[in-house]
Write a protein that holds these residues in place. Structure first.
Motif, mmCIF file in Angstrom:
data_model
loop_
_atom_site.group_PDB
_atom_site.id
_atom_site.type_symbol
_atom_site.label_atom_id
_atom_site.label_comp_id
_atom_site.label_asym_id
_atom_site.label_seq_id
_atom_site.Cartn_x
_atom_site.Cartn_y
_atom_site.Cartn_z
ATOM 1 N N SER A 178 0.666 -1.305 -0.012
ATOM 2 C CA SER A 178 0.103 -0.343 0.147
ATOM 3 C C SER A 178 1.071 1.608 0.120
ATOM 4 O O SER A 178 0.676 2.053 -0.661
ATOM 5 C CB SER A 178 -0.584 -0.254 1.037
ATOM 6 O OG SER A 178 -1.804 -1.135 1.376
ATOM 7 N N TRP A 179 1.702 1.341 0.685
ATOM 8 C CA TRP A 179 2.968 2.521 0.993
ATOM 9 C C TRP A 179 3.655 2.506 -0.414
ATOM 10 O O TRP A 179 3.804 3.318 -1.215
ATOM 11 C CB TRP A 179 3.792 1.418 1.484
ATOM 12 C CG TRP A 179 3.359 2.322 3.279
ATOM 13 C CD1 TRP A 179 2.889 2.076 4.296
ATOM 14 C CD2 TRP A 179 2.491 4.093 3.360
ATOM 15 N NE1 TRP A 179 2.480 2.495 5.466
ATOM 16 C CE2 TRP A 179 2.507 4.181 4.947
ATOM 17 C CE3 TRP A 179 3.391 5.355 2.721
ATOM 18 C CZ2 TRP A 179 2.003 5.020 5.720
ATOM 19 C CZ3 TRP A 179 2.319 6.144 3.670
ATOM 20 C CH2 TRP A 179 1.701 5.993 5.266
ATOM 21 N N PHE A 180 4.289 1.750 -0.726
ATOM 22 C CA PHE A 180 4.557 1.348 -2.398
ATOM 23 C C PHE A 180 3.795 1.993 -3.511
ATOM 24 O O PHE A 180 3.768 3.354 -4.035
ATOM 25 C CB PHE A 180 5.153 0.132 -2.890
ATOM 26 C CG PHE A 180 5.320 -0.251 -3.596
ATOM 27 C CD1 PHE A 180 7.197 0.358 -4.289
ATOM 28 C CD2 PHE A 180 4.960 0.513 -5.466
ATOM 29 C CE1 PHE A 180 7.982 0.143 -5.576
ATOM 30 C CE2 PHE A 180 6.062 -0.075 -6.701
ATOM 31 C CZ PHE A 180 6.968 0.345 -6.247
ATOM 32 N N THR A 181 2.284 2.207 -3.383
ATOM 33 C CA THR A 181 1.146 2.101 -4.510
ATOM 34 C C THR A 181 1.299 3.575 -4.258
ATOM 35 O O THR A 181 1.153 4.666 -4.950
ATOM 36 C CB THR A 181 -0.043 2.025 -4.023
ATOM 37 O OG1 THR A 181 -0.523 0.418 -3.955
ATOM 38 C CG2 THR A 181 -0.940 1.738 -4.884
ATOM 39 N N TYR A 182 1.189 4.329 -2.871
ATOM 40 C CA TYR A 182 1.250 5.539 -2.186
ATOM 41 C C TYR A 182 2.432 6.441 -3.306
ATOM 42 O O TYR A 182 2.150 7.327 -3.367
ATOM 43 C CB TYR A 182 1.363 5.998 -0.798
ATOM 44 C CG TYR A 182 1.435 7.340 -0.199
ATOM 45 C CD1 TYR A 182 0.130 7.985 -0.447
ATOM 46 C CD2 TYR A 182 2.819 7.675 0.671
ATOM 47 C CE1 TYR A 182 0.647 8.971 0.113
ATOM 48 C CE2 TYR A 182 2.354 8.713 0.118
ATOM 49 C CZ TYR A 182 1.786 9.427 0.633
ATOM 50 O OH TYR A 182 2.096 10.658 1.000
ATOM 51 N N SER A 183 3.706 6.052 -2.908
ATOM 52 C CA SER A 183 4.505 6.835 -3.303
ATOM 53 C C SER A 183 4.456 6.828 -4.802
ATOM 54 O O SER A 183 4.987 7.740 -5.542
ATOM 55 C CB SER A 183 5.725 5.703 -3.360
ATOM 56 O OG SER A 183 6.155 6.023 -1.599
ATOM 57 N N MET A 184 3.870 5.583 -5.305
ATOM 58 C CA MET A 184 4.256 5.520 -6.985
ATOM 59 C C MET A 184 2.871 7.033 -7.793
ATOM 60 O O MET A 184 3.327 7.534 -8.825
ATOM 61 C CB MET A 184 3.231 4.740 -7.834
ATOM 62 C CG MET A 184 4.281 3.360 -7.220
ATOM 63 S SD MET A 184 5.958 3.974 -8.704
ATOM 64 C CE MET A 184 7.089 4.322 -7.297
ATOM 65 N N LEU A 185 1.315 6.903 -6.955
ATOM 66 C CA LEU A 185 0.481 7.389 -6.745
ATOM 67 C C LEU A 185 1.070 8.867 -6.860
ATOM 68 O O LEU A 185 0.390 10.154 -7.484
ATOM 69 C CB LEU A 185 -0.532 7.017 -6.471
ATOM 70 C CG LEU A 185 -0.931 5.443 -7.737
ATOM 71 C CD1 LEU A 185 -2.280 4.960 -6.856
ATOM 72 C CD2 LEU A 185 -1.612 6.235 -8.959
ATOM 73 N N ALA A 186 1.169 9.587 -5.429
ATOM 74 C CA ALA A 186 1.155 10.486 -4.662
ATOM 75 C C ALA A 186 2.324 11.093 -5.092
ATOM 76 O O ALA A 186 2.392 12.210 -4.918
ATOM 77 C CB ALA A 186 0.419 10.546 -3.408
ATOM 78 N N GLN A 187 3.582 10.209 -4.427
ATOM 79 C CA GLN A 187 4.642 10.821 -4.590
ATOM 80 C C GLN A 187 5.194 11.190 -5.834
ATOM 81 O O GLN A 187 6.205 12.393 -6.591
ATOM 82 C CB GLN A 187 5.524 10.516 -3.857
ATOM 83 C CG GLN A 187 5.461 10.178 -2.088
ATOM 84 C CD GLN A 187 6.521 9.760 -1.691
ATOM 85 O OE1 GLN A 187 6.431 8.478 -1.171
ATOM 86 N NE2 GLN A 187 6.804 10.409 -0.216
ATOM 87 N N ALA A 188 5.951 10.084 -6.891
ATOM 88 C CA ALA A 188 5.997 10.046 -8.001
ATOM 89 C C ALA A 188 5.049 11.106 -9.187
ATOM 90 O O ALA A 188 5.352 11.543 -9.789
ATOM 91 C CB ALA A 188 6.362 8.923 -8.692
ATOM 92 N N GLU A 189 3.615 10.776 -8.975
ATOM 93 C CA GLU A 189 2.777 11.361 -9.758
ATOM 94 C C GLU A 189 2.153 10.737 -10.896
ATOM 95 O O GLU A 189 2.536 11.292 -12.364
ATOM 96 C CB GLU A 189 2.005 12.946 -9.730
ATOM 97 C CG GLU A 189 2.433 13.327 -8.261
ATOM 98 C CD GLU A 189 2.417 15.101 -8.457
ATOM 99 O OE1 GLU A 189 2.410 15.182 -10.087
ATOM 100 O OE2 GLU A 189 1.801 15.692 -7.152
#
Lengths: 350, 294
Positions: free
Chosen positions: B47-58
């Motif tokens: 889930s955190w990795f998904t967060y990084s991909m979607l919200a941090q790397a956009e």
């Protein structure tokens, strides 16, 4: 048991003796003397660490009896410690009973709760039992968090331990209290393994069906193992409560339970010296990491988000557990045995 | 009535997610009889990795999602290759303990990379609510049910028709015979781990899209064990059926029992179910009872 050259057994009592030679006696007494004079050489900080080690040791010995000797996997040990801690807290704070009543009461209540959650062990083992104990951990913590008697999320205060007029207020006085009880526990565990009960436990661990066929009463001995293991956890919990002085369910998290399993694995399952090594190893490592490495990392790498370095401790613990299981599954106790035999045989190799 | 319908829908969708995570467990258990207790942490880190991909790397969803699947597969491969492979044929205690150690390690990694510990995934599903009869339900729940069903169907097809799927079923049945037939058992093991992590990751994304990413996801992973226990350790069908049951019990119990007992009874219901099942029918609804020889 291998003995030094020239030491022979002439009767059964000698054969069963734990302390055999003069060197053993000298080493044992020297160790005890050093242990009991420790408050002279160490400051409060290290005494605090030793107290934590002593408390953890008592709980780990209980877990070792349950997992290492009897083979009943329990991953909810922190939950049982919590039961003991809160029982002691309620007895001494809410009901104003003396410390010793709280201590014994904590052990007994914790042991009884352990029996309740150990009941499935009669029918299942291995993974099923692991899951049951995990469930036990979460149920216990939930009850503690919501019951008004335990103080809930707010926590509960615990008075200092006292026997008669003697109040254990300073670190060094608590050190004596904890170390004496821990030493008694080590002695008890060491002897338990050599009795009928201990041998029944080992038989159950190695193959419970075979043990049953041989006439070992599985129900009785499995529940007894749960009782003893959780009794120790309860005693440890009570001491922890009086030592910290304030209880909160956060202190008994699931990760703490995993850490206990890690300790006895690192020390060596089913050995009497294993828990000692494991506990000292993990607690000292924890102390070094949280007091030295984490602040160092935090101050060195300031461009990382705040608090990242607290992740180092669980990372290293996880790594240590995995590496020990892969590289040295018999734990530090095995290394110690190797060292002892090498020392005994020196300068020959065998 | 509206309340009941709402509880049923949310319960079903959360239960489906439990099913997914439980499938991840059953996959590994069947092929290699390793009990994966690190599931919760795997759910959390994906889930955190998904967060990084979607919200941090956009990244857009259609790039991010395959990346997450790849990441989960890689995670599964690493765990199998470096931690479980050296421990093949060890006693169950070591196998359980090693997954606990892995879980601990992953938890450290999560704190190390994402120390703020609570966050919300960007919206994956449309925001409008749906009216089913008198009930008002946010669309996410329906989407979750649909996606879970799709994954179930895909998995079933894979196991029925794909060569690797058949090999995995065969390994679950008889490891020795499979090895004698020339099927690489170790590759089956690592594939099952990759699949397990993948399924767990999908479950994690779905559930964190509803409730946000918190440390509670680890507990969600552990709650999935109640599904495994109720359905039977070695039964895919059991996991799929037991998931919604647990979800319903959790949501209905949480909805109707809370006034009578303490708050938060919802979180504890799966664990109580574990204890009850253990006492009554320890091998679950569809599990195979192991008969041991001395």
């Amino acid at each position: 048991m291998s003995l030094p050259c020239g030491t022979r057994n002439y009767n059964y009592a000698e054969d069963m003796g734990i302390v055999r030679t003069k060197t053993h006696w000298v080493l044992l007494i020297a160790f005890l003397v050093i242990l009991f004079t420790a408050p002279l050489y160490f400051g409060n900080y290290w005494l605090g660490v030793f107290n934590l080690i002593g408390i953890t040791l008592i709980a780990a010995i209980g877990l070792n009896i349950l997992v290492g000797y009897c083979g009943q996997l329990s991953i909810g040990h922190a939950g049982f410690i919590a039961v003991g801690a809160y029982t002691a807290a309620i007895l001494t704070n809410r009901l104003e009973m003396p410390f010793l009543v709280g201590l014994i009461g904590a052990g007994v209540v914790s042991g009884l709760i352990g029996i309740i959650f150990g009941l499935p062990s009669v029918r299942v083992k291995g993974f099923y039992l692991a899951i049951t104990t995990i469930a036990a951990q979460f149920i216990i913590i939930w009850v503690i968090n919501h019951w008004s008697l335990t103080g809930g999320f707010v926590g509960i205060k615990v008075p200092y331990a006292s026997i008669g007029g003697l109040v254990f207020r300073s670190e060094s006085s608590q050190f004596y209290l904890i170390i004496i009880i821990a030493a008694l526990c080590v002695f008890f565990a060491k002897n338990l393994a050599r009795t009928k009960v201990g041998r029944a436990f080992i038989a159950i661990r190695d193959n419970d069906l075979a043990a049953e066929v041989m006439g070992v009463n599985l129900l009785y001995y499995k529940l007894l193992a749960f009782f003893i293991g959780c009794f120790f956890a309860g005693i440890a919990g009570a001491l922890l409560a009086h030592w910290i002085g304030f209880l909160n369910a956060e202190q008994f998290s699931f990760t703490e339970s995993i850490l206990y399993v890690g300790m006895i694995i690192i020390g060596g399952l089913g050995t009497s010296i294993g828990p000692i090594f494991g506990v000292i190893f993990i607690r000292i490592l924890q102390q070094l990491l949280t007091m030295e490495l984490v602040p160092f990392l935090e101050s060195t790498f300031t461009n990382f988000p705040a608090g990242f370095a607290t992740g180092v401790t669980p990372m290293l613990f996880g790594l240590v557990i995995v590496l020990f299981l892969i590289l040295e599954p018999r734990g530090l106790a095995h290394r110690w045995a190797l060292f002892k035999s090498a020392y005994r045989l020196w300068p020959f190799s065998y | 009535m509206a309340e009941l319908l709402q509880f049923v829908i949310t319960g079903l969708s959360v239960g489906m997610v439990y099913s997914l995570i439980a499938l991840g467990f059953v996959l590994v258990w069947k092929s290699s009889s390793v009990a994966n207790l690190a599931l919760g942490q795997i759910v959390l880190i994906s889930s955190w990795f998904t967060y990084s991909m979607l919200a941090q790397a956009e990244l857009p969803v259609y790039i991010a999602f395959p990346l997450v699947v790849l990441f989960a597969m890689f995670l599964g491969w690493v765990i199998e290759r470096f931690a479980l492979r050296p421990l093949i044929a060890q006693p169950i205690l070591s196998l359980i303990a090693v997954t606990l150690g892995i879980g601990y390690f992953i938890e450290g990694v999560i704190t190390f990379i994402w120390p703020w510990s609570v966050d919300a995934l960007p919206r994956l599903f449309p925001r409008e609510v749906i009216h089913i009869g008198p009930a008002v339900i946010s669309q996410e729940y329906v989407w979750v049910i649909v996606i879970c069903l799709v994954v179930f169907v895909l998995l079933t097809v894979f196991f029925r028709y794909h060569k690797m799927g058949i090999a995995m079923r065969a390994t679950a049945d008889d490891q020795m015979a499979v090895q004698a037939c020339g099927i690489p058992v170790t590759r089956v093991f690592s594939t099952s781990w990759m699949f397990a992590c993948c399924v767990a990751a999908i479950g994690g994304i779905l559930i964190s899209s509803i409730g946000g990413i918190t440390h509670g996801l680890v507990e969600t992973g552990l709650k999935a064990f109640s599904v495994v226990i109720l359905g039977g350790l070695d039964s895919f069908a059991g996991a799929i059926i037991a998931g919604p049951i647990i979800g319903l019990a959790e949501s209905l119990g949480g909805g109707y029992l809370t006034p009578y007992i303490w708050a938060g009874v919802k979180d504890i219901i799966p664990f109580v179910i574990i204890i009850i099942v253990m006492c009554i029918k320890p091998y679950g609804l569809f599990g195979e009872e192991r008969i041991e020889r001395i």
